[in-house]
Motif scaffolding. Structure first.
Motif, short mmCIF file in Angstrom:
data_model
loop_
_atom_site.label_atom_id
_atom_site.label_comp_id
_atom_site.label_asym_id
_atom_site.label_seq_id
_atom_site.Cartn_x
_atom_site.Cartn_y
_atom_site.Cartn_z
N GLU A 1 0.83 -1.20 0.00
CA GLU A 1 0.00 0.00 0.00
C GLU A 1 0.87 1.25 0.00
O GLU A 1 1.94 1.27 0.60
CB GLU A 1 -0.88 0.07 1.25
N VAL A 2 0.34 2.29 -0.64
CA VAL A 2 0.96 3.61 -0.64
C VAL A 2 -0.16 4.64 -0.52
O VAL A 2 -1.12 4.60 -1.31
CB VAL A 2 1.73 3.89 -1.95
N LEU A 3 -0.06 5.53 0.44
CA LEU A 3 -0.99 6.65 0.55
C LEU A 3 -0.32 7.85 -0.10
O LEU A 3 0.74 8.30 0.36
CB LEU A 3 -1.33 6.95 2.01
N ILE A 4 -0.91 8.37 -1.15
CA ILE A 4 -0.35 9.51 -1.85
C ILE A 4 -0.64 10.79 -1.06
O ILE A 4 -1.79 11.04 -0.67
CB ILE A 4 -0.93 9.63 -3.28
N SER A 5 0.43 11.55 -0.80
CA SER A 5 0.28 12.82 -0.11
C SER A 5 1.31 13.81 -0.66
O SER A 5 2.17 13.43 -1.46
CB SER A 5 0.52 12.64 1.40
N GLU A 6 1.20 15.03 -0.22
CA GLU A 6 2.17 16.04 -0.66
C GLU A 6 3.58 15.70 -0.20
O GLU A 6 4.55 16.21 -0.75
CB GLU A 6 1.73 17.43 -0.19
N ALA A 7 3.71 14.83 0.80
CA ALA A 7 5.02 14.40 1.30
C ALA A 7 5.57 13.20 0.52
O ALA A 7 6.71 12.80 0.74
CB ALA A 7 4.93 14.06 2.78
N SER A 8 4.78 12.63 -0.38
CA SER A 8 5.23 11.47 -1.15
C SER A 8 6.41 11.85 -2.05
O SER A 8 6.43 12.94 -2.63
CB SER A 8 4.10 10.95 -2.05
N SER A 9 7.37 10.95 -2.14
CA SER A 9 8.47 11.16 -3.08
C SER A 9 7.89 11.32 -4.49
O SER A 9 6.94 10.64 -4.85
CB SER A 9 9.42 9.96 -3.08
N PHE A 10 8.44 12.25 -5.24
CA PHE A 10 8.07 12.54 -6.63
C PHE A 10 6.75 13.30 -6.77
O PHE A 10 6.28 13.53 -7.88
CB PHE A 10 8.05 11.28 -7.50
N PHE A 11 6.15 13.72 -5.64
CA PHE A 11 4.88 14.46 -5.69
C PHE A 11 5.09 15.82 -6.36
O PHE A 11 6.03 16.54 -6.05
CB PHE A 11 4.32 14.68 -4.28
N LYS A 12 4.20 16.15 -7.28
CA LYS A 12 4.22 17.45 -7.97
C LYS A 12 2.99 18.24 -7.52
O LYS A 12 1.86 17.80 -7.75
CB LYS A 12 4.21 17.26 -9.49
N PRO A 13 3.21 19.38 -6.85
CA PRO A 13 2.08 20.16 -6.34
C PRO A 13 1.04 20.45 -7.43
O PRO A 13 1.37 20.77 -8.57
CB PRO A 13 2.73 21.47 -5.86
N GLY A 14 -0.21 20.28 -7.06
CA GLY A 14 -1.31 20.52 -7.99
C GLY A 14 -1.56 19.37 -8.96
O GLY A 14 -2.53 19.42 -9.72
N ARG A 15 -0.72 18.36 -8.94
CA ARG A 15 -0.89 17.24 -9.88
C ARG A 15 -0.93 15.90 -9.16
O ARG A 15 -1.81 15.11 -9.37
CB ARG A 15 0.23 17.25 -10.90
N GLY A 16 0.10 15.60 -8.36
CA GLY A 16 0.20 14.32 -7.68
C GLY A 16 1.51 13.64 -8.03
O GLY A 16 2.49 14.29 -8.40
N VAL A 17 1.54 12.33 -7.91
CA VAL A 17 2.72 11.53 -8.24
C VAL A 17 2.55 11.02 -9.67
O VAL A 17 1.52 10.41 -9.98
CB VAL A 17 2.92 10.36 -7.26
N PRO A 18 3.53 11.26 -10.55
CA PRO A 18 3.39 10.78 -11.94
C PRO A 18 3.14 9.27 -11.99
O PRO A 18 3.73 8.50 -11.22
CB PRO A 18 4.75 11.12 -12.56
N ALA A 19 2.26 8.88 -12.88
CA ALA A 19 1.87 7.47 -12.98
C ALA A 19 3.05 6.55 -13.30
O ALA A 19 3.04 5.38 -12.92
CB ALA A 19 0.78 7.29 -14.03
N TYR A 20 4.10 7.08 -13.95
CA TYR A 20 5.24 6.21 -14.24
C TYR A 20 5.95 5.74 -12.98
O TYR A 20 6.65 4.74 -13.00
CB TYR A 20 6.23 6.87 -15.21
N VAL A 21 5.75 6.43 -11.85
CA VAL A 21 6.32 5.98 -10.59
C VAL A 21 5.66 4.67 -10.15
O VAL A 21 6.22 3.90 -9.37
CB VAL A 21 6.22 7.08 -9.51
N GLY A 22 4.50 4.39 -10.71
CA GLY A 22 3.83 3.11 -10.42
C GLY A 22 4.71 1.91 -10.74
O GLY A 22 4.61 0.87 -10.09
N LEU A 23 5.59 2.06 -11.71
CA LEU A 23 6.52 0.98 -12.03
C LEU A 23 7.41 0.67 -10.83
O LEU A 23 7.64 -0.49 -10.49
CB LEU A 23 7.37 1.36 -13.25
#
Length: 152
Positions: free
Chosen positions: A35-57
């Protein structure tokens, strides 16, 4: 494997901001779910967008590592280093994982021989798949998956 799952830091070699998986929630002889909870503190987080889907790899690769780590910890071994050799058919339904989303990452072993293995992986939010791929991995040391093979 016992029902009590070890802390994620005891299952993988990643540390600090490169430890992207929050916890292992399920494991068996052939699969693991992280599990991963996406937050502004997540590595690779881009403000206003989130974590790029390629990080899913990488979420998928680290879930595979937890699979191997759980097997190794259950037999008294330390987590091992493994290698992501490649992926086939990585597909995401959108460009970003959004703040507040709880991602469930499932890695299901489909092949395992001689240190090489392949896993079908999905990243979901609730019941909705958000990304999928097949990962090919390799663990060069003598250790084996608890059931039949090698990897991390």
């Amino acid at each position: 494997m016992s029902k009590e799952l070890p802390d994620i830091g005891n299952l993988v070699r990643h540390r600090g901001p490169m430890l992207l998986i929050d916890r292992l929630i399920e494991a068996s002889e052939i699969h693991a779910v992280g599990e991963v909870l996406i937050s502004e503190a997540s590595s690779f987080f881009k403000p206003g967008r989130g974590v790029p889907a390629y990080v899913g790899l990488e979420y998928m690769a680290q879930t595979v590592a937890t699979f191997d780590g759980a097997r190794r910890v259950a037999t008294g071994e330390a987590p091992a280093i493994g290698f992501l050799l490649g992926t086939r058919r990585y597909a995401a339904t959108r460009g970003y994982f959004l703040a507040g989303e709880l991602l469930s990452i499932r890695a299901e072993m489909i092949f395992n021989e001689g240190g090489m293995a392949s896993f079908d992986c999905t990243v979901s939010v609730g019941d909705e798949p958000r990304a999928s791929a097949t990962l090919n991995v390799y663990r060069p040391e003598n250790g084996e998956f608890a059931s039949t093979g090698n990897i991390a």
